[in-house]
Design an enzyme around this catalytic site. Structure first.
Site, PDB file in Angstrom:
ATOM      1  N   ASP A  47       0.840  -1.194   0.000  1.00 20.69           N
ATOM      2  CA  ASP A  47       0.000   0.000   0.000  1.00 20.69           C
ATOM      3  C   ASP A  47       0.878   1.247   0.000  1.00 20.69           C
ATOM      4  O   ASP A  47       2.003   1.212   0.523  1.00 20.69           O
ATOM      5  CB  ASP A  47      -0.906   0.022   1.236  1.00 20.69           C
ATOM      6  CG  ASP A  47      -2.004  -1.039   1.184  1.00 20.69           C
ATOM      7  OD1 ASP A  47      -2.317  -1.507   0.076  1.00 20.69           O
ATOM      8  OD2 ASP A  47      -2.535  -1.391   2.261  1.00 20.69           O
ATOM      9  N   TYR A  75       5.186  -9.150   8.263  1.00 20.36           N
ATOM     10  CA  TYR A  75       4.768  -7.764   8.442  1.00 20.36           C
ATOM     11  C   TYR A  75       4.756  -7.416   9.928  1.00 20.36           C
ATOM     12  O   TYR A  75       4.331  -8.218  10.760  1.00 20.36           O
ATOM     13  CB  TYR A  75       3.353  -7.545   7.899  1.00 20.36           C
ATOM     14  CG  TYR A  75       3.189  -7.841   6.433  1.00 20.36           C
ATOM     15  CD1 TYR A  75       3.388  -6.860   5.469  1.00 20.36           C
ATOM     16  CD2 TYR A  75       2.834  -9.124   6.000  1.00 20.36           C
ATOM     17  CE1 TYR A  75       3.225  -7.128   4.121  1.00 20.36           C
ATOM     18  CE2 TYR A  75       2.679  -9.404   4.654  1.00 20.36           C
ATOM     19  CZ  TYR A  75       2.870  -8.403   3.715  1.00 20.36           C
ATOM     20  OH  TYR A  75       2.724  -8.685   2.381  1.00 20.36           O
ATOM     21  N   ASP A  89      -7.705   1.450   7.176  1.00 14.58           N
ATOM     22  CA  ASP A  89      -6.436   2.044   7.610  1.00 14.58           C
ATOM     23  C   ASP A  89      -6.677   3.502   7.997  1.00 14.58           C
ATOM     24  O   ASP A  89      -7.818   3.990   7.936  1.00 14.58           O
ATOM     25  CB  ASP A  89      -5.347   1.904   6.542  1.00 14.58           C
ATOM     26  CG  ASP A  89      -5.660   2.653   5.249  1.00 14.58           C
ATOM     27  OD1 ASP A  89      -6.572   3.514   5.240  1.00 14.58           O
ATOM     28  OD2 ASP A  89      -4.984   2.393   4.230  1.00 14.58           O
ATOM     29  N   ARG A 181      -4.740  -5.147   6.418  1.00  9.72           N
ATOM     30  CA  ARG A 181      -5.892  -4.314   6.808  1.00  9.72           C
ATOM     31  C   ARG A 181      -7.104  -5.172   7.163  1.00  9.72           C
ATOM     32  O   ARG A 181      -7.875  -4.838   8.076  1.00  9.72           O
ATOM     33  CB  ARG A 181      -6.247  -3.346   5.679  1.00  9.72           C
ATOM     34  CG  ARG A 181      -5.263  -2.191   5.530  1.00  9.72           C
ATOM     35  CD  ARG A 181      -5.640  -1.277   4.384  1.00  9.72           C
ATOM     36  NE  ARG A 181      -5.463  -1.909   3.088  1.00  9.72           N
ATOM     37  CZ  ARG A 181      -6.233  -1.685   2.021  1.00  9.72           C
ATOM     38  NH1 ARG A 181      -7.277  -0.889   2.120  1.00  9.72           N
ATOM     39  NH2 ARG A 181      -5.975  -2.290   0.872  1.00  9.72           N
TER      40      ARG A 181
END
Length: 301
Positions: A47, A75, A89, A181
């Site tokens: 992103d 992550y 987000d 997300r």
């Protein structure tokens, strides 16, 4: 007549430690310009506000992108409890709020449901195609969609920090196609308090580590110089998860022409996908068939 793409026939991998505020495509374009490379692509979108590993494949290395895309990746991300947003987000609008703040143990207990083989619904603002159009484009127009759940393998999901009552830092190792997300959104719903992602960092992807990546500032500083070339890693790194077989000198031409040839292998099963090398350089990817190698993807010398 087909247009000839300008640039150097440069093959290999440049691992970028992506900054926030740029799309993955913009980073690839910057790398292609800085290296004057004829062909480039990335192995897994981040992103725009996310940071960390963006592995950029150059030239013939683009043929190995699927093996990096399919590899495990990790992550580290911070979620904000108590708020849901329409983008899942911090860039989106708050659409629901809660005063509930679960304690650390409640969060740890909830994480178990997100480990292993899970089904995950992508965010409304995602690149998933719906009726031939990207979901985020429909979402921007105010259209709500029922996106189909997709399978995801989550190797590990851990709570690594709790800076304050509103924020939780998690670390996830997962397979292909994971939406962090969605993890934040669904965890918030499971906890009954809502949640969304605030920061997201991809620390590694397959064989590539963020700490070994080059920054965008250094790419711009070293653009068009031989020094930037020294950061380009070999094409073969993209084949790390495949077994290697060695071919004889007389087999190289056959393989490059897409024909089967004799190879030397050990501990390789019949029908296994492998890559063939000569003097350490990748010649092709294909299938091992009991002493013979059938190429399916050939690398141009």
């Amino acid at each position: 007549m087909a247009r000839t793409r300008k640039g150097r026939d440069l093959s290999g991998w440049l691992v970028v430690d992506k900054p926030a505020g740029m799309t993955s495509t913009s980073v690839v374009n910057k790398v292609r310009w800085a290296l004057d490379a004829k062909k480039a692509g990335h192995a897994g979108t981040l992103d725009p506000e996310a940071t960390g590993v963006l592995a950029v494949a150059l030239g013939e290395a683009t043929k190995t992108v699927p093996y990096i895309t399919d590899a495990l990746k990790a992550y580290v991300f911070t979620i904000r409890l108590g708020q849901a947003t329409n983008t899942d987000d911090a860039e989106g609008e708050v659409i629901a709020e809660s005063d509930l703040r679960p304690d650390d143990q409640a969060i740890k207990d909830a994480l178990g449901a997100f480990v292993g083989d899970i089904m995950q619904v992508p965010p409304q603002f995602s690149a998933v195609k719906v009726d031939g159009e990207r979901a985020y484009k429909k979402a921007r127009d105010g259209e709500e969609m029922e996106l189909a759940a997709r399978p995801l393998w989550v190797e590990e999901l851990l709570l690594v920090d709790r800076p304050d009552a509103d924020h939780v830092v998690l670390e996830m190792t997962c397979g292909k196609g994971g939406y962090v997300r969605s993890i934040a959104r669904d965890l918030g719903l499971a906890l009954g308090c809502y949640a969304h992602v605030v920061t997201l960092h991809r620390s590694w992807s397959g064989p590539f580590q963020a700490k070994d990546g080059i920054t965008l500032e250094d790419i711009e500083r070293l653009a068009k110089t031989p020094e930037l070339d020294t950061y380009v890693q070999p094409l073969e790194i993209g084949l790390t998860d495949l077994q290697e077989v060695r071919c004889l000198a007389e087999s190289v031409a056959k393989l490059r022409n897409g024909n089967p040839a004799t190879v030397i292998a050990s501990d390789v099963e019949f029908g296994e996908e492998v890559w063939a090398s000569y003097e350490g350089r990748a010649i092709a990817v294909g299938t091992y068939r009991g002493g013979e190698f059938q190429p399916s993807r050939v690398f141009v010398a």
